[in-house]
Design a protein around this motif. Structure first.
Motif, mmCIF file in Angstrom:
data_model
loop_
_atom_site.group_PDB
_atom_site.id
_atom_site.type_symbol
_atom_site.label_atom_id
_atom_site.label_comp_id
_atom_site.label_asym_id
_atom_site.label_seq_id
_atom_site.Cartn_x
_atom_site.Cartn_y
_atom_site.Cartn_z
ATOM 1 N N LEU A 1 1.001 -1.207 -0.107
ATOM 2 C CA LEU A 1 0.051 0.072 -0.001
ATOM 3 C C LEU A 1 0.642 1.174 -0.023
ATOM 4 C CD1 LEU A 1 -2.703 1.601 0.330
ATOM 5 C CD2 LEU A 1 -2.632 0.988 2.954
ATOM 6 N N ALA B 1 -2.399 0.016 -5.117
ATOM 7 C CA ALA B 1 -2.570 0.237 -3.682
ATOM 8 C C ALA B 1 -3.846 -0.114 -3.032
ATOM 9 C CB ALA B 1 -2.351 1.965 -3.416
ATOM 10 N N PHE B 2 -4.963 0.116 -3.974
ATOM 11 C CA PHE B 2 -6.077 -0.389 -3.158
ATOM 12 C C PHE B 2 -6.344 -1.935 -3.063
ATOM 13 C CE2 PHE B 2 -10.686 -1.668 -4.210
ATOM 14 C CZ PHE B 2 -11.130 -1.465 -2.967
ATOM 15 N N GLY C 1 -3.032 -3.604 -1.694
ATOM 16 C CA GLY C 1 -2.709 -3.248 -0.296
ATOM 17 C C GLY C 1 -3.754 -3.266 0.545
ATOM 18 N N LEU C 2 -4.699 -2.314 0.402
ATOM 19 C CA LEU C 2 -5.643 -2.240 1.529
ATOM 20 C C LEU C 2 -6.588 -3.308 1.387
ATOM 21 C CD1 LEU C 2 -7.181 -0.573 3.287
ATOM 22 C CD2 LEU C 2 -8.544 0.676 1.711
#
Length: 269
Positions: free
Chosen positions: A135, A179-180, A183-184
């Motif tokens: 992320l 990233a979404f 990661g998240l």
């Protein structure tokens, strides 16, 4: 249409000393990773906060060395052979997740030997921590203005200056998408799954499936590295090729294929 907010990659400049956002993202990842790992360690024997601190040192070495060497070998060997000093300019980007994963795996093997645990015990503990670094790392890529997606007319596109075309074009912000997803979202999935005791290797297996699948999908919107281009069929990228083995190994770990052997795997000094 969004407009890319040009950000100075240097967060703090004190004379000749420059602290880059890219490096700060790595520090942030290790800080959050230590905090979350310390919380998890209270519920998973024989882990404790001291072991988490030691583990993160091993992981840091694995990520930095493996990630850098992986990028050089997988993506742009000729450039670094021509300009060897570029190897040390990590703040300019050029880190490979798949290379970092190899480095982290070696680090986990060494840490497992040190703590008299099985490799799967260590891997299952580490797996939910990795998306935190993914992320922050992808946010670092976004700040650096690198790893953009393809040119698009979609409302999801972001207006950004293209140095090759020498004009502003609309591109998919695939750094934010990764990233979404990697990661998240992957962190949430693993954190929930790891709440209950699982067979050795299952949490690590889910991570491999999740990351490999998300990365494979995002590659359809990302622009392949210019020096490599598409490897086959005008769509297969190096990122997809390297992600496929991850999914396969992850599926094997999530089945009972390895369950009979995990009790026997004990790495000793």
């Amino acid at each position: 249409m969004w407009e890319y907010p040009t950000i100075d990659p240097v967060a703090i400049a004190l004379g000749p000393l420059q602290i880059h956002w890219y490096g700060l993202m790595y520090l942030l990842a290790f800080g959050i990773g230590w905090f979350y790992g310390s919380i998890r360690s209270k519920k998973i024997p024989p882990w404790n906060s001291e072991m988490v601190s030691d583990l993160l040192f091993y992981i840091a070495m694995g990520v930095i060395l493996g990630g850098r060497l992986g990028y050089i070998l997988f993506y742009d060997l000729n450039l670094y052979l021509a300009e060897p000093l570029l190897v040390f300019k990590v703040w300019q980007g050029g880190m490979s997740f798949h290379g970092g994963l190899i480095g982290v795996t070696i680090a986990m093997v060494l840490f497992a030997r040190k703590t008299q645990q099985s490799l799967f015990q260590v891997a299952d503990f580490v797996a939910p921590l990795i998306p935190i670094g993914l992320l922050t790392g992808r946010i670092g890529n976004f700040i650096n203005g690198e790893l953009w997606g393809k040119i698009t007319d979609s409302p999801l596109g972001m207006a950004v200056y293209d140095p090759v075309l020498q004009t502003v074009v609309q591109k998919y912000p695939t750094q934010l998408l990764e990233a979404f997803l990697e990661g998240l979202l992957l962190f949430i999935i693993l954190a929930i799954y790891a709440r209950k005791p699982r067979k050795p290797g299952r949490v690590a297996g889910l991570f491999l499936i999740g990351y490999g699948s998300f990365r494979f999908i995002v590659e359809f919107w990302r622009v392949p590295d210019a020096q490599l281009g598409y490897l086959l069929w005008d769509w297969l990228t190096m990122g997809q090729l390297l992600s496929l083995p991850m999914v396969i190994v992850g599926v094997l770990l999530m089945t009972d294929l390895f369950s009979h052997s995990t009790k026997k795997i004990k790495l000793t000094t």
